[in-house]
Design an enzyme around this catalytic site. Structure first.
Site, short mmCIF file in Angstrom:
data_model
loop_
_atom_site.label_atom_id
_atom_site.label_comp_id
_atom_site.label_asym_id
_atom_site.label_seq_id
_atom_site.Cartn_x
_atom_site.Cartn_y
_atom_site.Cartn_z
NE ARG A 1 -10.28 -5.54 3.49
CZ ARG A 1 -9.17 -4.81 3.56
NH1 ARG A 1 -8.75 -4.13 2.51
NH2 ARG A 1 -8.47 -4.75 4.67
CB VAL A 2 -14.19 -0.81 1.81
CG1 VAL A 2 -13.50 0.54 1.92
CG2 VAL A 2 -15.07 -0.85 0.56
N GLY A 3 -11.02 -1.44 2.80
CA GLY A 3 -10.07 -1.34 3.91
C GLY A 3 -10.10 0.03 4.56
CG ASP A 4 -6.58 1.05 6.69
OD1 ASP A 4 -6.48 0.13 5.84
OD2 ASP A 4 -5.60 1.69 7.11
CB THR B 1 -0.88 -0.03 1.28
OG1 THR B 1 -1.83 -1.06 1.12
CG2 THR B 1 -1.59 1.29 1.54
CB THR C 1 0.45 0.78 5.31
OG1 THR C 1 0.58 -0.54 4.75
CG2 THR C 1 1.75 1.12 6.04
N GLY C 2 -1.41 -1.48 6.73
CA GLY C 2 -1.44 -2.68 7.55
C GLY C 2 -2.81 -3.32 7.45
#
Ligand code: ASP
Length: 302
Positions: free
Chosen positions: A200-203, A172, A223-224
């Site tokens: 799916r949506v990440g942060d 990322t 990131t993570g």
């Protein structure tokens, strides 16, 4: 307008476990080269009195265009073998923000996020609606297959056979910057997590989770494992500790990382404040990051 002599740009290229393929000297050189190019591009804007917003956007765009990072071209594939990209940008001087999630026909999602910030009354648009919005405002759409590299396709195929999750999460990208007008900004862009469920949506595109900027406190790009950054409202948590507890960037950063870790979250972040203080922390094996100021240009990949 009064100008500040201090300008600073920090970028990251993801936190996680270094894939074996990334530890050869050729691969390290290629990553370093791409990171330096992104730093120089963004810094060039800051040197010409450009805005921190334009600088983070330019730096992230370079990394999105590189096949080496999990953003834009070269992103990881979801369970269906498709790319679904997320990105966000935030201006610390106005608290304006824009973001996109689940887009697959946009070469530079960070630019789409900026378009939404500038031309829409909304903050976040998703999927084909986001794509249609930027198309109407003059951005070209591309074939989503053209974002897939053979490297990511092969990784996805191998995962399908082994039926397990990829544990080499990396790549990322993000940037935070301070400009000569003492304004700060943040941007993050990602393909998310390999083999993720469709939708799916990440942060990264969630303001306050993976991306946040406020001149009164700090600019953050994380990131993570996105789910943990969303649940701990990571970037805003860090900023809020500065705002309400009057903590320094460094101390607030340590608290936010402790809170993330207490939930079981792994990852890292880059951050700066308008005085030019920096914070770079991670609890994974490694994180790619780099920064540039008037004295030095540094790239670290461990
Ligand atoms: N935070 C990103 C996500 O969960 C992935 C990463 O940073 O590696 O989508």
């Amino acid at each position: 307008m009064k100008t500040n002599s201090k300008i600073l740009l920090i970028i990251h290229g993801g936190a996680g476990t270094l894939p074996k393929s990334a530890t050869t000297s050729r691969s390290i050189d290629a990553h370093n080269k791409a990171m330096k190019k992104a730093l120089l591009e963004g810094y060039g804007i800051l040197q010409k009195n450009g805005s921190s917003l334009d600088a983070v956007c330019a730096a992230v765009k370079i990394l999105e265009n590189s096949a080496l990072f999990n953003a834009g071209y070269g992103s990881v594939l979801n369970q269906k073998g498709k790319v679904e990209l997320d990105a966000a940008i935030m201006d610390g001087s106005t608290l304006k923000a824009g973001s996109v999630a689940g887009v697959s026909r946009i070469r530079n999602p960070v630019l789409a996020a900026k378009f939404i910030m500038n031309y829409s009354k909304h903050v976040m648009l998703i999927g084909r609606h986001a794509e249609n919005f930027v198309l109407r405002h003059g951005m070209k759409l591309i074939n989503s297959e053209s974002l897939i590299t053979s490297h990511q396709y092969e990784k996805w195929q191998a995962l399908k056979i082994k039926k397990q999750d990829d544990n080499e999460k990396f790549g990322t990208v993000g940037a935070v910057a301070l400009d000569r007008h003492s304004n700060i900004a943040s941007a993050t862009s990602t393909g998310g997590i390999m083999n993720k469920a469709p939708g799916r949506v990440g942060d990264s595109p969630i303001i306050g989770a993976g991306t946040y900027a406020n001149n009164e406190t700090c600019a953050v790009s994380a990131t993570g494992q996105g789910e943990f950054f969303i649940r701990s409202v990571f970037s805003y948590d860090l900023a809020a500790q500065m705002q309400y507890k009057n903590l320094s960037l460094e101390v607030a950063s340590t608290h936010a990382m402790k809170r993330l870790a207490s939930l079981g979250g792994k990852g890292g972040f880059i951050a700066l404040d308008r005085s030019g203080n920096m914070a770079i922390q991670f609890n994974t094996e490694a994180m790619y990051y780099g920064y540039i100021n008037e004295n030095e240009i540094i790239v670290v990949n461990h």
